[in-house]
Motif scaffolding. Structure first.
Motif, short mmCIF file in Angstrom:
data_model
loop_
_atom_site.label_atom_id
_atom_site.label_comp_id
_atom_site.label_asym_id
_atom_site.label_seq_id
_atom_site.Cartn_x
_atom_site.Cartn_y
_atom_site.Cartn_z
N THR A 1 0.83 -1.21 0.00
CA THR A 1 0.00 0.00 0.00
C THR A 1 0.86 1.26 0.00
O THR A 1 0.44 2.28 -0.53
CB THR A 1 -0.97 0.02 1.20
N MET B 1 -7.47 0.21 3.47
CA MET B 1 -8.02 -0.56 2.35
C MET B 1 -9.27 0.12 1.79
O MET B 1 -9.37 0.36 0.60
CB MET B 1 -8.33 -1.98 2.82
N LEU C 1 -6.71 1.60 -0.63
CA LEU C 1 -6.66 0.67 -1.76
C LEU C 1 -7.78 0.97 -2.76
O LEU C 1 -7.58 0.88 -3.97
CB LEU C 1 -6.76 -0.78 -1.25
N ILE D 1 0.48 6.35 3.00
CA ILE D 1 -0.38 5.47 2.22
C ILE D 1 -1.63 6.21 1.74
O ILE D 1 -2.02 6.14 0.58
CB ILE D 1 -0.78 4.25 3.07
#
Ligand code: CU
Lengths: 253, 207, 652
Positions: free
Chosen positions: C170, C477, C481, C342
């Motif tokens: 990530t 995420m 993500l 990230i």
């Protein structure tokens, strides 16, 4: 865009849009507030100490405070997906405004106010959950973590030792927590307290158990192979039963 | 938010030496920033463990310590070599290429001798790194300084060789200038290490 | 590193590139194996076969592997050539950039930022494939309280590997592929500031991946991805692999950070003032710039750990005067900025594409920039909120609660920027735009659950529980993500020259997003009920929530496989993309497909920012269109269809 919306006067259309979003916002807020009242604290189970009660009310209050924020974001997002959605590739551009000073300023101010509220709430809660036990003649329990068991001893009761925790009801307790090897974390789940057990130093946490029963102690820091099994029980009993247990184990009260 | 466009120079695939030089200076300064964080972390570790003095074992009673002056001597040599390097750079700026080559040469020799001295110091500590937290910290700081010295020695050999075959001119002194900045930084780091290891006994005893 | 700019005539049999002509991934692996084997043989015979010795052997072997790999790929040719005074000729530079090498250039020390970007994309996908497979194993084990699918040792090893691989994946998932491929074109540059450092940063990661995978056979990483000492002191040699990996990765990220930051600071096109620089560029620089001072601290923690493990050092051993708190402070001083390393570029990518699919200017560009800057500034002052319960400094918990809760203000502004941008837009619900909506949903949940954890007493109850695991998955995420997948779908046509299969994209989107919410809402529930993190077995009380989570995880897995299929299939056989399929206004969409080696024949001059949707195009008076073919702003002539005549309706 439907033909109808282009025909309507732009000003009126904009007012309608804001009204629809406001209704959606209100509806979502109500749903989220109901969720906040019923779900988070209930999932945490019945509290066994004033500390845990404070934590659960924090969860509820923060959830309620966050409800209109989440509802606003989702209301605008959901509305835009239905009302402002283009079928396929858009053939025209949207309105070109590049910001809105008052909106941005109020957004920043409201979120700052919420932030200050969270902080004040948290500081008050910290004071109320930590001070009582330190005030009055607490029971001292030494807690030692080692791979993968907990040991409790009662220095003022003749160093009685046990692998299960026994506590008298309604008496403040101070835990002196340490470790023989790696970091563990001493967690009495239903009492809402946790502090790391570090090798070489002693950390402290305190609580006043106010509910009879058997509660869960778990290790909350990965400590090696059998970390998952590093759990035991906290028995909260009447003071007389506690005294009896101490005497039975060779101690004195 | 719009202006009229200026006409660019077509086909200009490479920038002038000053633009490239400034760019490289920016990049090296950012890498130095990373190294500052690394050295800072080691110094922080030293002072943090010394301050905590866990189990009163930072430096147990009677445990051996390193003489302070050796660290300072190694740092002083670094400062002298950085001085020679900057003296060489000043020569280059005036167009004196002989001074450039000899100045860098002296600076490199000092740094390599300093690296040897650092190795000797590490070999001759009267304690092992497993003795206590003080010992571990001193070894690590000395090792980091040795790494600096060796790296700088290698870079110095390269820049000396390039100076020798005439790669640098008064009009384009950028690489020498940039390496001079690096050189000053490792001198500062050396002083930081010497200063750190001058504070030996923990102020936090008997807790 | 400067090249002598003497253009010599190219000889018929080209010698450009010199020795690098013969070096590629195969020689790199050979070099790594040879040096690694030599390192093992020598260290194994010289060092003692005791507790410290076995760690020393692993350390030496893995370091030799990495050094051999880097020599074999040709990373040292540049520095040695420089020291010898052999500067690159122009045709050497072109060879290094991969000119006329076809697919082979992806397996070399190639400096072209577009090649490096594709390499990063593949590396990221490989890492996600590993990390995702491990996640499936973890969830399968947790499908029931005592499944015995994995034994505790394997389980702990897998939990650590999953965490570490996913964190690394990530970290690089946006700034690696898109920061390298797209960002330089976006600012109108021909390449990065330091093309060879760019290749270096990529190949260092490639060299490091086998070291972390080797941990699987060296006893794993039984500490979770945080590598907390002193558990790390007593861990098997897999921990040495962890250290070597982190040290190499820290060097790689420092190099990449210096490179990307310098590129943005010094190489923006003429006219691209800071208020015309696209928000994605801000996000990229904030991320890699934050990593420059942060990751060296992680590296330092691993150097100290290696002193402990291979020299018997006492850094983290309490009886020798060391302290576990030293490790956790160093780790979280890196670890909290790392969260934003990230998150920020992923959110910035979504802020970049939202105006395109809303056909609206970015709402309050200044607020977006200020909020990114605010998050970066605050992120270095909040690390100890991971350590409220550690007992290291209870008196500091209040101040850290303050800084942590303050982060909600700049983060809230990011929501406003996106909501203001979609406000009365013409929403085009492509896969990238759906990612924006999914982020709005997930990140609100991730943000609010973060507020509970910032509150000290609530954190005492929740720290170390599955609630924390669910929270950071919602941020890293659900927002991170998801943003990276949106970025991939958005820039896929520019990077591969083909459109990403839309139907497969939607199918994947719904499998992933529904599965994601099922998985981690279930995990919130068991966390609130008191399930600790990283446990191989759990009480019956948590059975239902875990079962639900596992089913959700399988749905994520299916969705990710569909995405993988869509990427591979579209890359090979997808519909050929026009230069500007989305009608976007940033510079990368003005270059043709496939993108020429140095991107721009004539460097662009920027006359406006890239968000002028619905605004009248500036009259290009006084500009010679022959010499000025590329302008920011209006680029409709390159798109598949002209953007409709601006239909200005005025603001609210
Ligand atoms: Cu434990």
């Amino acid at each position: 865009m439907s033909a109808e919306s282009i025909v309507a006067s732009p000003k009126r259309r904009r007012r309608d849009e804001v009204r629809h979003i406001a209704w959606l916002w209100l509806g979502l807020t109500i749903l989220l507030v109901l969720f906040s009242i019923w779900v988070p604290a209930r999932l945490m189970g019945p509290p066994a100490s004033p500390t845990m009660r404070a934590v659960e009310s924090t969860m509820t209050v923060f959830s309620i405070a966050a409800s209109p924020v989440a509802a606003l974001v989702w209301a605008i997002a959901i509305y835009s997906l239905f009302r402002w959605k283009s079928r396929g590739e858009p053939t025209e551009d949207g309105p070109p405004f590049r910001g809105n000073g008052p909106v941005t300023a109020s957004w920043a101010i409201v979120s700052s106010v919420l932030c200050v509220f969270l902080l004040i709430w948290g500081l008050a809660e910290m004071t109320s959950t930590t001070s009582p036990a330190e005030a009055s003649n607490p029971l001292v329990v030494n807690v030692t973590g080692q791979q993968w068991v907990w040991t409790f001893s009662y220095p003022d009761q003749g160093d009685v030792e046990s692998d299960q925790l026994y506590l008298p009801l309604n008496r403040p307790v101070v835990f002196h927590v340490s470790s023989r090897d790696v970091i563990h974390s001493f967690w009495v789940v239903q009492m809402g307290i946790k502090v790391d057990a570090n090798p070489g130093v002693t950390t402290k946490t305190s609580v006043t158990p106010d509910k009879l029963g058997v509660f869960d102690i778990r290790c909350a820091e990965l400590c090696g192979l059998r970390h998952a099994d590093m759990e035991t029980s906290a028995h909260v009993v009447n003071p007389a039963d506690f005294a009896a247990w101490i005497t039975q184990n060779g101690g004195h009260t | 938010m719009t202006t009229t466009a200026e006409v660019p120079v077509p086909g200009q695939h490479h920038d002038d030496v000053d633009a490239v030089g400034r760019r490289q200076l920016t990049g090296v300064c950012l890498l130095i920033l990373a190294d500052v964080a690394f050295v800072g972390a080691l110094i922080f570790s030293y002072f943090y463990l010394r301050g905590l003095n866990t189990s009163n074992a930072w430096l147990s009673d009677g445990a051996a310590t390193a003489p302070i002056w050796v660290g300072w001597a190694i740092a002083a040599a670094l400062v002298v070599s950085a001085g020679f390097f900057r003296w060489a750079l000043a020569g280059l700026r005036k167009g004196n290429l002989d001074r450039l080559v000899s100045g860098i040469g002296v600076a490199v020799v000092i740094v390599l001798l300093d690296a040897a001295a650092q190795v000797v110091q590490i070999m001759s500590f009267s304690f092992k790194p497993d003795a206590n937290a003080y010992a571990s910290s001193v070894y690590t700081l000395a090792g980091a300084n040795l790494f600096h010295l060796v790296l700088t020695g290698l870079v110095g050999l390269g820049v000396w060789n390039r100076a020798r075959i005439g790669k640098y001119t008064a009009a384009d002194p950028w690489q020498v200038h940039i390496i001079a900045i690096w050189w000053v930084w490792i001198a500062v780091a050396g002083i930081g290490g010497a200063l750190t290891t001058s504070f030996i006994a923990s102020p936090n005893i008997g807790s | 590193m400067t090249a002598a700019l003497v253009d010599q005539p190219v000889e018929p049999v080209s010698t450009a590139g010199g020795m690098l002509r013969r070096l590629n991934l195969v020689t790199a692996i050979a070099g790594g194996l040879i040096l690694g084997l030599a390192g093992w043989l020598i260290s194994h015979s010289l060092l003692q076969d005791d507790d410290l010795g076995s760690d020393q052997v692993v350390l030496v072997t893995l370091s030799c592997w990495a050094a051999g790999f880097m020599i074999g790929i040709g990373a040292l040719n540049g520095p040695i050539g420089w020291a010898l005074g052999r500067d690159l000729r122009h045709e050497d530079e072109l060879f290094l950039a991969g000119k006329d090498q076809g697919v082979a250039r992806y397996f070399r020390f190639t400096t072209d930022h577009k090649v490096v970007g594709i390499q990063y994309l593949v590396v990221t996908m490989v890492l996600f494939a590993f990390g995702g497979t491990l996640a499936m194993l973890i969830r399968t084990n947790l499908i029931s309280p005592h499944s015995h699918f994995l034994n505790p040792q394997t389980y702990n090893a897998i939990v650590g590997l999953h965490g570490l691989i996913m964190i690394i994946a990530t970290i690089i998932m946006v700034t690696g592929p898109f920061g390298n491929f797209i960002m330089p074109i976006m600012i109108g540059a021909r390449d990065m500031a330091f093309p060879r450092l760019n290749a270096l940063s990529l190949w260092l990661i490639v060299a490091a991946i086998p070291t972390i995978l080797s941990a699987a056979v060296l006893g794993g990483i039984p500490t979770g991805w945080v590598g907390y000492a002193p558990l790390a002191d007593q861990a098997p040699p897999g921990m040495d692999a962890y250290s070597v990996f982190i040290i190499i990765f820290a060097v790689s990220s420092a190099v990449a950070g210096a490179n990307i930051t310098t590129t943005v600071l010094t190489m923006r096109a003429r006219g691209m003032s800071w208020n015309r620089t696209p928000i994605f560029v801000y996000g990229t620089v904030a991320s890699v710039g934050l990593a420059i001072p942060a990751f060296p601290l992680f590296m330092a923690s691993q150097v100290l750990l290696q002193v402990d493990r291979t020299q018997g050092g006492q850094f983290f051993v309490a009886s020798g005067g060391g302290s576990p708190w030293l490790y956790s402070n160093l780790f979280w001083l890196m670890g909290h900025p790392e969260v934003y390393v990230i998150l920020i570029p992923a959110l910035a990518a979504l802020m970049e594409l939202t105006p395109v699919f809303s056909r609206r200017p970015l709402f309050s560009f200044n607020a977006a920039v200020i909020s990114i800057a605010g998050i970066v500034g605050l992120s270095i002052m909040v690390w100890a909120h991971h350590m409220y319960a550690s007992g290291w400094a209870p008196d500091l918990n209040g101040p850290f609660m303050l800084t942590t809760e303050m982060i909600s203000v700049p983060t809230g502004l990011l929501f406003l920027v996106i909501l203001g941008t979609v406000w009365r837009g013409r929403i085009w619900t492509t896969v990238p735009m759906m990612a924006t909506y999914a982020m709005l949903w997930n990140f609100i949940i991730g943000g609010i659950t973060g507020i509970y954890l910032s509150d000290v007493p609530a954190d005492y109850a929740l720290h170390g529980s599955m609630f924390v695991t669910a929270h950071f998955h919602y941020t890293l995420m659900g927002a991170g993500l998801t943003g990276a997948i949106g970025a991939l779908a958005y820039w896929f046509p520019k990077m591969t020259g083909r459109m990403l299969n839309e139907r497969a994209g939607y199918i994947s989107f719904w499998f992933v997003q529904i599965g994601f919410n099922v998985t981690f809402l279930g995990m919130f529930a068991v966390g609130l009920a008191g399930q600790p993190r990283r446990v191989v077995t759990y009480a019956q009380l948590f059975a239902a929530g875990n079962f639900v989570s596992t089913i959700g995880a399988y749905s994520i897995g299916i969705g990710m496989l569909v995405l993988l299929y869509a990427v591979i299939n579209s890359w090979l056989h997808g519909q050929v993309a026009p230069a500007n399929p989305w009608g976007a206004k940033t510079l990368e969409w003005t270059v043709p497909n496939p993108i020429p080696l140095e991107n721009f024949e004539v460097l662009p001059v920027v006359t406006s920012d890239a968000y002028g949707y619905g605004e009248e195009d500036e009259p290009a008076s006084g500009i010679d269109p022959e010499r000025e073919p590329v302008l920011a702003g209006a680029s409709a002539d390159l798109g598949p269809r002209p953007v409709g005549a601006s239909n200005v309706e005025g603001g609210p």
